[in-house]
Design a protein around this motif. Sequence first.
Motif, PDB file in Angstrom:
ATOM      1  N   LEU A  64      69.420  47.069  52.083  1.00  0.00           N
ATOM      2  CA  LEU A  64      68.775  45.912  52.713  1.00  0.00           C
ATOM      3  C   LEU A  64      69.487  45.552  54.011  1.00  0.00           C
ATOM      4  CD1 LEU A  64      67.257  42.774  51.248  1.00  0.00           C
ATOM      5  CD2 LEU A  64      69.180  42.438  52.818  1.00  0.00           C
ATOM      6  N   HIS A  92      69.140  51.595  46.818  1.00  0.00           N
ATOM      7  CA  HIS A  92      68.480  50.508  47.543  1.00  0.00           C
ATOM      8  C   HIS A  92      69.373  50.036  48.688  1.00  0.00           C
ATOM      9  CE1 HIS A  92      65.528  49.615  44.168  1.00  0.00           C
ATOM     10  NE2 HIS A  92      66.394  50.437  43.602  1.00  0.00           N
ATOM     11  N   TYR A  95      63.403  41.007  56.082  1.00  0.00           N
ATOM     12  CA  TYR A  95      64.383  41.937  55.541  1.00  0.00           C
ATOM     13  C   TYR A  95      63.830  43.359  55.542  1.00  0.00           C
ATOM     14  CZ  TYR A  95      66.342  37.509  54.097  1.00  0.00           C
ATOM     15  OH  TYR A  95      66.836  36.228  54.108  1.00  0.00           O
ATOM     16  N   TYR A 154      56.757  42.917  49.607  1.00  0.00           N
ATOM     17  CA  TYR A 154      57.390  44.093  50.217  1.00  0.00           C
ATOM     18  C   TYR A 154      56.269  44.899  50.837  1.00  0.00           C
ATOM     19  CZ  TYR A 154      60.114  48.458  50.594  1.00  0.00           C
ATOM     20  OH  TYR A 154      60.743  49.601  51.046  1.00  0.00           O
ATOM     21  N   TYR A 180      63.905  46.860  54.031  1.00  0.00           N
ATOM     22  CA  TYR A 180      64.302  47.323  52.696  1.00  0.00           C
ATOM     23  C   TYR A 180      63.960  48.794  52.544  1.00  0.00           C
ATOM     24  CZ  TYR A 180      65.486  46.652  47.770  1.00  0.00           C
ATOM     25  OH  TYR A 180      66.106  46.702  46.551  1.00  0.00           O
TER      26      TYR A 180
END
Length: 412
Positions: free
Chosen positions: A182, A180, A89, A242, A91
């Motif tokens: 994604l 945010h 992912y 992350y 991000y």
Amino acid sequence: MAKIIPFKAVRPTRAIVGLVAARSYQSYTIDERESRMHYNPYSFLHIVNPGYKYDQEVTGKERYQLVKNRYEEFKEDGVFITDDKPSIYVYKIVNRHNQEFNGIIAATSAQDYEKDIIKKHEDTIAKREQTFKTYLQTVGFNAEPVLLTYPDNSVITEIIKETQKGYAEFEFTMTYRDTHYLWKIDNEETIAKIQQEFSNMETIYIADGHHRSASSYLLYQDEKEKNKNHNGSESYNFFMSYLIPESDLVIQEFSRLVKDLNGLTKEEFLIKLDTIFRIENRGITPYSPSKPHHFSMYLDGEFYSLYLRKTIYNFETALDKLDAQLLYKTILEPILGIHDLRNDNRIEYVHGRHEMITIKNSVDSGKFKVGFGMCPATVQQMKEIADEGLTMPPKSTYILPKLRSGVTIYEY
């Protein structure tokens, strides 16, 4: 060589992700938590504080089982969905100061932690490691990634940029005014390219999440020992992270406030400081240091600058050059008698853009006697300390970005 793998994230639906996402549980005051849970039935805080449903404080293993129950209820009610294919992912976080962070969420290897491919720069507390390991074993998921940093890599950066041109799975803004985003990468060829780039890296570094990393490693050890058919592909072999490039990582400083002068008068204290530092009285004008080994001090209504006398202090290791360590070794321990930075109630820590004003107000109020400010550590210092197998004093770094719980969830 660093190993990362894709995983099937459990995550909120696009429509309510902004309602689900939450800061870490400890960052809220009791009143803040109560208010958010009262007005927002989707908040992830309902999962990690399951006793709220019964207006009851629940602790220990009983709480862990209720956390698991609440989590399953969120899934049953369609608050969470599970991706069909293992994915990596992309991000992105843009905070209220327009600082931008771009990285990937993936599963990283507990064996890499064991082999020191994933390196740490902070000590952990064994009791907290064991507590969180037990928590993970009971609830069966982890909802907040460890923050790792890796050397800037043009191939990964280009993949991130290309992915961000497409449709984001979600975009939401929190009350702290950070936004945010994604994106999902489930193309096997692209995933393989990312994995190849990480496999060429000798070391990646924990920026934030040392206890979560250590607990995940303990979980791996336990589950491996119990599983007679262990083959290394089980979910417990990995933990969610992350990963952002070093150039995106932001390190801010913590300032120190001390409640007394360890029995010294102001004059006696300044004389002792004079043997180690060149001292200048800056008066009532707030002063912040601009160079390594320079400190600001607020004492008795006035600011001072402290410049280290270089002939006094020897730099033998990377840790010796760290200003938080230098302050501890030259002032806090030998002069003010503070030996345990983690548990001594005579010292407190503050951070933020206006920390010198906070220090002034705290000392002027009479709660504290003296405050110290310093320059932030650098990413290079953090790496050098980790490479030498050393650890920073507590509260040496305040690291950005700060992540949210409940946005991507890794199941064991």
